[in-house]
Scaffold this motif. Structure first.
Motif, PDB file in Angstrom:
ATOM      1  N   ARG A  13       0.580  -1.291   0.197  1.00 22.72           N
ATOM      2  CA  ARG A  13      -0.087   0.207   0.044  1.00 22.72           C
ATOM      3  C   ARG A  13       0.804   1.587   0.192  1.00 22.72           C
ATOM      4  N   VAL A  14       2.058   1.454   0.681  1.00 23.70           N
ATOM      5  CA  VAL A  14       3.207   2.022   1.129  1.00 23.70           C
ATOM      6  C   VAL A  14       3.557   2.899  -0.419  1.00 23.70           C
ATOM      7  N   GLU A  15       3.953   1.964  -0.623  1.00 27.71           N
ATOM      8  CA  GLU A  15       3.975   1.487  -2.532  1.00 27.71           C
ATOM      9  C   GLU A  15       3.331   2.335  -3.300  1.00 27.71           C
ATOM     10  N   LYS A  16       2.225   1.827  -3.349  1.00 30.61           N
ATOM     11  CA  LYS A  16       1.277   1.828  -4.831  1.00 30.61           C
ATOM     12  C   LYS A  16       1.203   4.067  -4.327  1.00 30.61           C
ATOM     13  N   GLN A  17       1.068   4.138  -2.488  1.00 32.52           N
ATOM     14  CA  GLN A  17       0.434   5.287  -2.403  1.00 32.52           C
ATOM     15  C   GLN A  17       1.935   6.524  -3.189  1.00 32.52           C
ATOM     16  N   ARG A  18       2.786   5.889  -3.330  1.00 33.69           N
ATOM     17  CA  ARG A  18       3.936   6.329  -3.744  1.00 33.69           C
ATOM     18  C   ARG A  18       4.216   6.716  -4.970  1.00 33.69           C
ATOM     19  N   ALA A  19       3.645   5.738  -5.848  1.00 29.82           N
ATOM     20  CA  ALA A  19       3.751   5.607  -7.183  1.00 29.82           C
ATOM     21  C   ALA A  19       3.280   6.385  -7.281  1.00 29.82           C
ATOM     22  N   GLU A  20       1.312   6.367  -6.594  1.00 26.71           N
ATOM     23  CA  GLU A  20       0.611   7.660  -7.609  1.00 26.71           C
ATOM     24  C   GLU A  20       0.951   9.200  -6.930  1.00 26.71           C
ATOM     25  N   ALA A  21       1.613   9.494  -5.611  1.00 19.97           N
ATOM     26  CA  ALA A  21       2.350  10.904  -6.061  1.00 19.97           C
ATOM     27  C   ALA A  21       3.340  11.130  -6.411  1.00 19.97           C
ATOM     28  N   ALA A  22       3.971  10.573  -6.644  1.00 21.93           N
ATOM     29  CA  ALA A  22       5.090  10.838  -7.527  1.00 21.93           C
ATOM     30  C   ALA A  22       4.495  11.580  -9.045  1.00 21.93           C
ATOM     31  N   ASN A  23       3.684  10.720  -9.730  1.00 17.63           N
ATOM     32  CA  ASN A  23       2.856  10.799 -10.665  1.00 17.63           C
ATOM     33  C   ASN A  23       2.589  12.195 -10.992  1.00 17.63           C
ATOM     34  N   ASN A  24       2.192  12.499  -9.391  1.00 17.10           N
ATOM     35  CA  ASN A  24       0.901  13.464  -9.862  1.00 17.10           C
ATOM     36  C   ASN A  24       1.501  14.904 -10.076  1.00 17.10           C
ATOM     37  N   PRO A  25       1.337  15.362 -11.862  1.00 14.03           N
ATOM     38  CA  PRO A  25       2.389  16.968 -11.991  1.00 14.03           C
ATOM     39  C   PRO A  25       1.799  18.075 -10.954  1.00 14.03           C
ATOM     40  N   ASN A  26       1.528  18.031 -10.079  1.00 12.26           N
ATOM     41  CA  ASN A  26       0.701  19.020  -9.450  1.00 12.26           C
ATOM     42  C   ASN A  26       1.774  19.178  -7.619  1.00 12.26           C
ATOM     43  N   ARG A  27       2.522  17.672  -7.767  1.00 13.83           N
ATOM     44  CA  ARG A  27       3.281  17.297  -6.392  1.00 13.83           C
ATOM     45  C   ARG A  27       3.680  19.299  -5.832  1.00 13.83           C
ATOM     46  N   ARG A  28       3.894  19.026  -4.586  1.00  9.33           N
ATOM     47  CA  ARG A  28       4.079  20.145  -4.090  1.00  9.33           C
ATOM     48  C   ARG A  28       5.614  19.991  -2.708  1.00  9.33           C
ATOM     49  N   GLY A  29       6.707  20.667  -3.124  1.00 13.23           N
ATOM     50  CA  GLY A  29       7.551  20.647  -2.767  1.00 13.23           C
ATOM     51  C   GLY A  29       8.568  19.688  -3.101  1.00 13.23           C
ATOM     52  N   PRO A  30       9.793  19.250  -3.440  1.00 10.91           N
ATOM     53  CA  PRO A  30      10.771  18.783  -3.559  1.00 10.91           C
ATOM     54  C   PRO A  30      10.363  17.264  -4.325  1.00 10.91           C
ATOM     55  N   LYS A  31      11.410  17.701  -5.611  1.00  6.43           N
ATOM     56  CA  LYS A  31      10.770  16.632  -6.680  1.00  6.43           C
ATOM     57  C   LYS A  31      11.481  15.518  -6.572  1.00  6.43           C
ATOM     58  N   ARG A  32      11.186  13.886  -6.628  1.00  9.28           N
ATOM     59  CA  ARG A  32      12.251  12.966  -6.135  1.00  9.28           C
ATOM     60  C   ARG A  32      13.206  12.951  -7.167  1.00  9.28           C
ATOM     61  N   LYS A  33      14.435  12.109  -7.114  1.00 10.31           N
ATOM     62  CA  LYS A  33      15.723  12.001  -8.056  1.00 10.31           C
ATOM     63  C   LYS A  33      14.772  11.447  -9.179  1.00 10.31           C
ATOM     64  N   VAL A  34      15.279  11.546 -10.753  1.00 10.27           N
ATOM     65  CA  VAL A  34      14.933  10.222 -11.116  1.00 10.27           C
ATOM     66  C   VAL A  34      16.282   9.508 -11.931  1.00 10.27           C
ATOM     67  N   ARG A  35      16.835   8.552 -11.806  1.00 13.91           N
ATOM     68  CA  ARG A  35      17.219   7.455 -11.314  1.00 13.91           C
ATOM     69  C   ARG A  35      18.303   7.561 -13.125  1.00 13.91           C
ATOM     70  N   PRO A  36      18.753   8.000 -13.715  1.00 18.09           N
ATOM     71  CA  PRO A  36      19.586   7.508 -15.049  1.00 18.09           C
ATOM     72  C   PRO A  36      19.762   6.486 -14.917  1.00 18.09           C
ATOM     73  N   SER A  37      19.416   6.365 -16.833  1.00 15.67           N
ATOM     74  CA  SER A  37      19.123   4.722 -16.855  1.00 15.67           C
ATOM     75  C   SER A  37      19.998   4.285 -17.175  1.00 15.67           C
ATOM     76  N   ALA A  38      20.921   2.990 -16.900  1.00 19.75           N
ATOM     77  CA  ALA A  38      22.561   2.323 -17.124  1.00 19.75           C
ATOM     78  C   ALA A  38      21.749   2.001 -18.220  1.00 19.75           C
ATOM     79  N   SER A  39      21.244   1.732 -19.619  1.00 22.73           N
ATOM     80  CA  SER A  39      21.141   1.433 -20.570  1.00 22.73           C
ATOM     81  C   SER A  39      22.019   2.453 -21.660  1.00 22.73           C
ATOM     82  N   PRO A  40      22.641   1.198 -22.561  1.00 22.65           N
ATOM     83  CA  PRO A  40      24.078   1.724 -23.370  1.00 22.65           C
ATOM     84  C   PRO A  40      22.550   2.388 -24.946  1.00 22.65           C
TER      85      PRO A  40
END
Length: 73
Positions: free
Chosen positions: A42-69
């Protein structure tokens, strides 16, 4: 409601004495009966929904760079 009107029953958060303890114990048993794995899901689901919110307040989560070549390097 006039200021002189008395309330017959106290609000649920104002209960005192043995009944309050029984209610607390019953609630805690319900909370603790949920498996930890279910809580984590449930916590992971809520975090995923919050991360996808374009109107999120506060600091944005860092996006990890992809390791693909295929990134053009």
């Amino acid at each position: 409601m006039s200021p002189t009107t008395k309330i017959a029953m106290p609000a649920s958060e104002m209960v005192e004495g043995p009944e309050a303890w029984d209610r607390f114990t019953k609630t805690m048993k319900q909370v603790l009966s949920v498996p930890h794995s279910e809580i984590k899901k449930r916590v992971e689901k809520q975090r995923a929904e919050a991360a996808n919110n374009p109107n999120r307040r506060g600091p944005k989560r860092k996006v990890r760079p992809s390791a693909s070549p295929a990134s053009g390097v």
